[in-house]
Structures are given as C-alpha cells and as structure tokens.
Design an enzyme around this catalytic site. Structure first.
Site, PDB file in Angstrom:
ATOM      1  CG  PHE A 247       1.703  31.136  26.718  1.00 17.05           C
ATOM      2  CD1 PHE A 247       1.596  31.881  25.363  1.00 17.05           C
ATOM      3  CD2 PHE A 247       2.076  31.859  28.204  1.00 17.05           C
ATOM      4  CE1 PHE A 247       1.394  33.364  25.711  1.00 17.05           C
ATOM      5  CE2 PHE A 247       1.971  33.579  27.779  1.00 17.05           C
ATOM      6  CZ  PHE A 247       1.716  33.926  26.966  1.00 17.05           C
ATOM      7  N   GLY A 473      -5.938  36.086  24.882  1.00 15.57           N
ATOM      8  CA  GLY A 473      -5.549  37.642  24.686  1.00 15.57           C
ATOM      9  C   GLY A 473      -5.813  38.078  23.013  1.00 15.57           C
ATOM     10  CB  THR A 474      -4.570  35.625  20.430  1.00 11.21           C
ATOM     11  OG1 THR A 474      -5.910  35.011  20.232  1.00 11.21           O
ATOM     12  CG2 THR A 474      -3.645  34.797  21.716  1.00 11.21           C
ATOM     13  NE  ARG A 595      -8.185  36.650   3.180  1.00 11.68           N
ATOM     14  CZ  ARG A 595      -9.385  36.598   3.171  1.00 11.68           C
ATOM     15  NH1 ARG A 595     -10.346  36.428   3.096  1.00 11.68           N
ATOM     16  NH2 ARG A 595     -10.162  37.826   2.509  1.00 11.68           N
ATOM     17  CB  THR A 601      -4.902  41.029  16.702  1.00 15.50           C
ATOM     18  OG1 THR A 601      -5.565  40.082  15.702  1.00 15.50           O
ATOM     19  CG2 THR A 601      -5.776  41.533  17.555  1.00 15.50           C
ATOM     20  N   GLY A 670      -0.219  31.813  15.723  1.00  9.76           N
ATOM     21  CA  GLY A 670      -0.087  31.328  16.895  1.00  9.76           C
ATOM     22  C   GLY A 670       1.436  31.251  17.244  1.00  9.76           C
ATOM     23  CD  GLU A 671       2.087  27.158  18.607  1.00  8.57           C
ATOM     24  OE1 GLU A 671       1.652  25.652  19.689  1.00  8.57           O
ATOM     25  OE2 GLU A 671       1.146  26.858  18.449  1.00  8.57           O
TER      26      GLU A 671
END
Ligand code: MOS
Length: 719
Positions: A247, A473-474, A595, A601, A670-671
């Site tokens: 993070f 872990g993503t 994309r 995930t 991601g964010e």
C-alpha cells in the site's frame, strides 16, 4: 490443446481478459509459500528495534551493559557504535530515503517512535525481552504535533507534482458566480496496516550482501541500500518472492537497514521484523489533511471558479506532501482554477505514500463539494459533472488518452437504479433507519515506469520470464503470466514466471498503479522479439534462447497526453439517528481503467479499494495524545478498519477502455478503486439524514452530535 514451440498459432485465443486464479494461490493457502520472515537460515540471529519514548530531544544514554549480560544477547547497536551510512543521495524514486532509514547516526530524536537501538539475540524471544529491558535515557524537549488548518507556519511543497497551479482571477469569478460553495473538509491520520508486517533478513554471502525482504520493488531497495552502505549495486541482491500487502509503505525502511548493520557487525544472518505496533511509527502513514474547496458556478451548474487548497503535515527531518489538491487538476475545468498543496512541519514521523496518495483524501473533499454544489443548484449530481466535463486537461491543456468518466456514470446509474432517486434529503425510512444514496467520481493517473525483462525459450518447449516485479498479493504474477502467454502465443501453463529478485535487472516498483502495466510492457517487447526469432526456425540450445528488453525509451512517449483511469462510485447507506450508526448497504463502482488483464484479480483490486473507502468514510482514524506525541491505540484494536460485518455487497465492473498507446492496452487498477469511495458514502449520508459531514470518519458520535434529520450541517472541526 498442445502446441509446439515453433507453431505461430494465429488462432490462439487471447488469455488476457480471461479469469485465472493466482498461480501461487495453492502455495499460499497451504503454507508452502514463504514470506520474508519465514525463510529459514542457518545461524540466524534476531534483531528487535527499540523506539524512543519521547517525542523530541536527545538520547542521553543507552544502558547496554545489563542487557548484554542477558541470555542469548549478541549485541546492542545504537548511535554510539553503529556503522556509519551515507545519507546524501537521491534514491531510485528520485527522492532521498526517509531519514528514519539512516539509523543510529546521531543522538537526535525528532519524533516519538524514532529508532534508538537494535538488540540482537539468538532467538526473537530473547531479543524482545532484552529490548524491553533496555534503559534509554533522554534529554527531553517540548514537542509540537498540533495539526490544524489555522497554523501560520505552512508552506507550499512540490512532490511528484508542482505545489501550486493557478489560472484566471479566482476572486472575480467567485464574485460573478450565482452559486458558491466554500467549505473545509478534514481527513485524519491513517495507517496502511497490510497483513504482512515489514520483515527483512540480511546476510553476507560470497562477498555479496543478500537481503530477503518484503517490499514493493527489489531494485528500489537494492539501489537505496547500496547507496546507504556505499556498495556497488551489483554487490547487493534483494529477494522478495511473496509480499503480503504494501500500500505504499514497503520501500526502504528502518528494519532492512538495521538487519544489514547487524549482519555486518556480527557476520551472520540477522532478521528484523516490525511488530504491528512498531509499524505505526516506522512504516509511514497518510498525513491528516485540512482542505478548503471553493466552487463558483452559474445557475446551470457550469463552473466559473474552482479552488482546492490542501494542508498536510510532514516531519522536521524530511519533506513529504500528501498532494490532495492534485485530483482537481484532472477532474474539472473552470475559468479561474487554483490548486495548492501545502505542508506544516511537526514533531511527527514522516508520512509516506499510502494507496492513492493525494487522490484518496482529495477526492473526498472535491467530490463532496461537487455534491454540495449540485444540491445548491438543484441539479442532479451526475448531470452537474456532465456539464463540467473538460475537453482538455484543465491544468495541463493536454488531450486525454481516453476520458470515459461519463460512460462510467451512465452505466453505473443504470445498474444502481439512479434514475428513480428522489433528491430530497432525509425523507426515506426503513424502520429506524434513514436511507440515502450518493455518488462520486474517481480518477487516478495511468502511467508506466522504465523496466527491463528477460524471456527465455527453453529447450523443453517452456518459457521462463525473469523480471524484478513485486506481487503485493494483487495477482500481478498471474497477470504477467497471461501477458507473456499472449505475447508468445502459447498456453499460460508453459510460462514460468520468476519475480522479486533484483538480479533480474531494474524494473518499476509495485506502486502508482503502474506495476503490472510497466512490467507487462517489458515482457511483451521481449516475448514478441523472441517469438519472431523462434518463427525463423531457430534450434534451441540447452541453455535456451534469451531476449532482454528495456522500455526506458518507449514509456517516455506516454507523457504527451493526460492519462487517467476513471470511475463512478455509488453507495447506499442506512443511518440510525438514535445511535448514530452508519451502515453501507451496497456499493457499485464502474471503472474505465484500460484493458483488464485478469477480471478475477482486477475485480478483487477494485472491490478492495472500495472497501478501503468504506473504512476511510466510517472507521479509520489514528488518534494522537498531544502530551506524549504518541498514538492512543497503535494496534488493530485501537485503530479500526472495516471488517467483514461492515462490508455489504460491493460490486465493481468496468467498461471497455484499452489504452491505445500501451502494447497490451493496460492503464492500471491498483488505486482508482478507493478514489471517490468515501465521498460517495458521505454524500449518501447527507442524502439519508440531511446532514453534511465534512470530517472523516463519520463516527456515531459525530452523527449524533450533528442531530441526524435536523437539516443542519455537522459542526466543528473535531466534534
Ligand atoms: Mo502505492 S501508495 O503507489 O504503493
């Protein structure tokens, strides 16, 4: 289906875009996967950090003698005996590392929780006992941790973006506006608290320093450690195979430096693991913010003036800015436009990047203010945003590389059932609950960082990919397998993906929502070239055929456009006016984020961000004791995060939005999922109760004190 190496299988269906469980998932759930604190070493010694108990002053003495007589204790390192480190350099991320990493270099204590000693012993238990017994005395000085928007000693600070942008005559446009919103919003100090604490084991092996670590970038840590200890980067190897969350907090921090110092002094492997409580002092955190937003609009909602001014804090030893005003630079245009990121220096630990740094707190203020403006204008909040869609980047003036914000709102509104919404606040009830819905926009920059990769065609028909990527872990590792499979035109089970090793060469960190995209780019280039070579019918020797790539030049071209992921967040809440409890009943996020490589995930990432938004809106708040300068509840009992019972049905989905300038079409997921999520919830609370909450988190006591249903706004800065 089988293919041979030399088949160019034109008909092979793309695996990018299809759901795959994590390739290392079985290893993780069976315990076979080893995290940095689990890897066994012979002769391993254990270090335990000792942190200052005063908020400002000097270390007068470290009483090592009694502790050195304790069972198993090998050494105590402190400012009087620790190896010297080099502090004067710019790290791989373009900034000097947080000075907390220049461990034990002098007697100064700039904040509570500053590392003052490392006790090393044969076992973790012995190290801990000795560390707790170690007496450190201090000359204490008065400290100042009072963060407030009223402070006179603030100043603008550039971070990865300029501190201030200004266009037009703000006061004149505000004066000419039919409708004005002028409001202050606050967000509290927040902490990352990923599942796996920071952990590192250092050892000297054949003249090389090897560190097994949990980090967001093996070559980042390699470069900073090499600089700190004046070593060639080539004589430092960082391995980081599995990472249990980062993070933004997992760069170079005190534990790696402590482990390297002790391994050097003792000439045996040393492990240093942060405790959960130590993470609250050593891992970095998100600064609290005070943000003032002024919006001026014509009666039809078109913005004439937009000002977003944000104050965050930094320490006395390092400058870090939480750039919350930055989000306004991409979102909305206005005739007069001003944004500013300011800081104040306090006797506090240095904050750091924390998921969507800037955008997360900034979107709470800006997207709440938009909602306030919509209400004042009597315009639907989605329609208000539609009327203020910019043609070009409002500050950059650059064209957008795909701006599908309104498409996200249209799809989200359809699925959420927005069209039937009665805009009147405080009129819906379900028994004792007041019900409301809210929406907010999301955006996050989409970029790529230079990376290198190696792809090898093995003689047995498989392929080995090596890249210093980091999977927090993503599911990044799995995404890269799919990308490599497509680029090589083979099935995913023929790809062996090796990541998390600085020996694989420089690569972008897992940060800024840029990891997967940056690594996918490098892998794609190498894999395509390898595929072309194989198509010529090359024989594969026993050592295989390897192609390496370097994207440094290629990614530079991205800067020619304003490039973001976008999203529309929707929330429904229920508020109990008798207890002040706020329950999120459902959330929907629709994103345009490039994309999507692995829907399984990617959805997990987006939903995780939205859940973090629930946590930010309702729970998370680190409370400091002004007398001691320390945190009141530096653990997961005192610091509340959203848990299972707080999280309702959260749905995330996306619209098609491939980035035309990316070889795979990726932007990044991601964010963006956290951005706007807290605002959507706060806007829903307003709709439910008629009360506008401008201070996060929206705690039960704040709801009660504001008198839900009274039609007024929540009061003071900290009720
Ligand atoms: Mo993220 S705050 O870019 O790790």
């Amino acid at each position: 289906m089988t293919t041979t190496t030399k088949t160019t299988s034109m008909e092979r269906k793309s695996v990018v875009g299809t759901a795959h469980t994590r390739v290392e998932g079985r290893d993780k759930v069976t315990g076979a996967a080893r995290y940095a604190g689990d890897v066994p070493f012979a002769e391993l010694a254990h270090g335990w950090l000792v942190l200052s108990t005063v908020a400002k002053g000097r270390v007068r003495s470290v009483e090592t003698a009694p502790v050195l007589r304790m069972a198993g204790v090998l050494t105590v390192l402190h400012h009087g005996n620790a190896p010297r480190v080099e502090r004067n350099f710019t790290g791989m991320m373009g900034v000097p590392p947080d000075p907390t990493t220049a461990l034990f270099q002098d007697d100064r204590v700039p904040h509570r929780g500053w590392p003052v000693a490392l006790v090393v012993a044969e076992t973790p238990e012995q190290a801990r006992e000795a560390a707790e017994a170690l007496v450190v005395t201090y000359e204490e000085e008065p400290h100042d941790i009072a963060f407030s928007g009223d402070r006179p000693d603030t100043y603008p600070l550039d971070g990865h973006m300029p501190a201030v942008t200004e266009k037009g005559d703000l006061e004149a446009q505000l004066a000419a506006s039919a409708v004005v919103v002028d409001a202050e919003y606050t967000t509290p100090e927040e902490h990352h608290n990923m599942m796996e604490p920071h952990a590192a084991t250092a050892r000297w092996e054949g003249g090389r320093l090897e560190v097994v670590d949990s980090n967001q970038g093996a070559t980042w840590v390699q470069s900073d450690l090499a600089n700190l200890f004046s070593l060639d980067a080539g004589s430092v190897r960082i391995r980081s195979e599995h990472v249990g969350g980062g993070f933004g907090s997992k760069g170079v921090r005190a534990h790696q430096v402590a482990a390297v110092m002790a391994a050097t002094v003792l000439q045996r492997p040393v492990r240093v693991v942060m405790t959960r409580r130590q993470m609250f002092s050593l891992a970095g955190y998100r600064s609290p913010t005070t943000q003032r937003v002024r919006l001026g609009a014509d009666a039809d909602g078109r913005l004439r003036a937009l000002e977003h001014d944000s104050l965050s804090l930094t320490s006395t030893v390092h400058e870090f800015v939480e750039p919350s005003a930055g989000v306004a630079r991409a979102m909305y245009g206005a005739d007069a436009h001003r944004t500013a990121n300011r800081v104040v220096r306090l006797d506090m630990p240095t904050p750091t990047w924390m998921r969507a740094p800037g955008e997360a707190p900034g979107s709470f203020a800006l997207e709440s203010a938009l909602d306030e403006l919509a209400e004042k204008c009597g315009i639907d909040p989605i329609e208000l945003r539609a009327r203020n869609e910019p043609e070009l980047g409002p500050v950059s003036g650059l064209p957008f590389a795909g701006r599908h914000l309104m498409a996200c709102f249209r799809e989200g509104a359809r699925r959420f059932g927005w069209a039937d919404r009665d805009p009147r606040p405080g009129v819906r009830r379900d028994g004792r609950w007041l019900l409301g819905t809210g929406t907010a926009a999301a955006s996050f920059p989409a970029g790529a960082g230079p990376s290198t990769a190696g792809v090898t065609a093995e003689a047995d028909g498989t392929f080995t990919v090596r890249i210093a990527a980091s999977d927090l872990g993503t599911g990044a590792r799995t995404a890269l397998v799919l990308v490599a499979a497509d680029a090589l035109g083979v099935a995913p089970d023929r790809i062996r993906m090796h990541i998390g090793d600085s020996d694989f060469g420089p690569a972008m960190i897992a940060g800024g929502s840029m990891g997967t995209r940056s690594w996918a780019w490098a892998i794609t280039i190498a894999a395509r070239e390898l595929r072309e070579r194989l198509a010529l019918g090359a024989d594969i020797p026993p050592e295989g055929i390897t192609v390496r790539s370097d994207t440094t030049e290629a990614v530079g071209a991205l800067a020619q456009k304003e490039r973001h992921s976008f999203g529309a967040q929707f929330a429904e809440v229920a508020v109990d006016p008798a207890t002040g409890e706020v329950r999120v009943r459902r959330m929907l996020g629709i994103f345009a984020a490039g994309r999507i490589v692995n829907p399984l995930t990617a959805r997990n990432q987006l939903v995780g961000g939205m859940i973090w938004g629930i946590s930010m809106a309702l729970h998370e708040e680190a409370v400091r004791d002004h007398a001691s300068g320390g945190l009141v509840g530096a653990d997961l009992a005192g610091y509340h995060v959203a848990a299972n019972a707080d999280v309702p049905l959260v749905e995330a989905d996306w619209i098609d939005d491939p980035d035309p300038d990316d070889p795979v079409g990726i932007k990044g997921v991601g964010e963006v999922g956290i951005v706007g999520a807290a605002a959507a919830i706060a806007n829903a609370v307003r709709h439910a109760t008629g009360v506008r909450h401008r201070n996060l988190p929206i705690r039960p006591d704040r709801v009660l004190l504001a008198g839900a249903g009274s039609g007024s706004d929540a009061g003071g800065r900290d009720a």
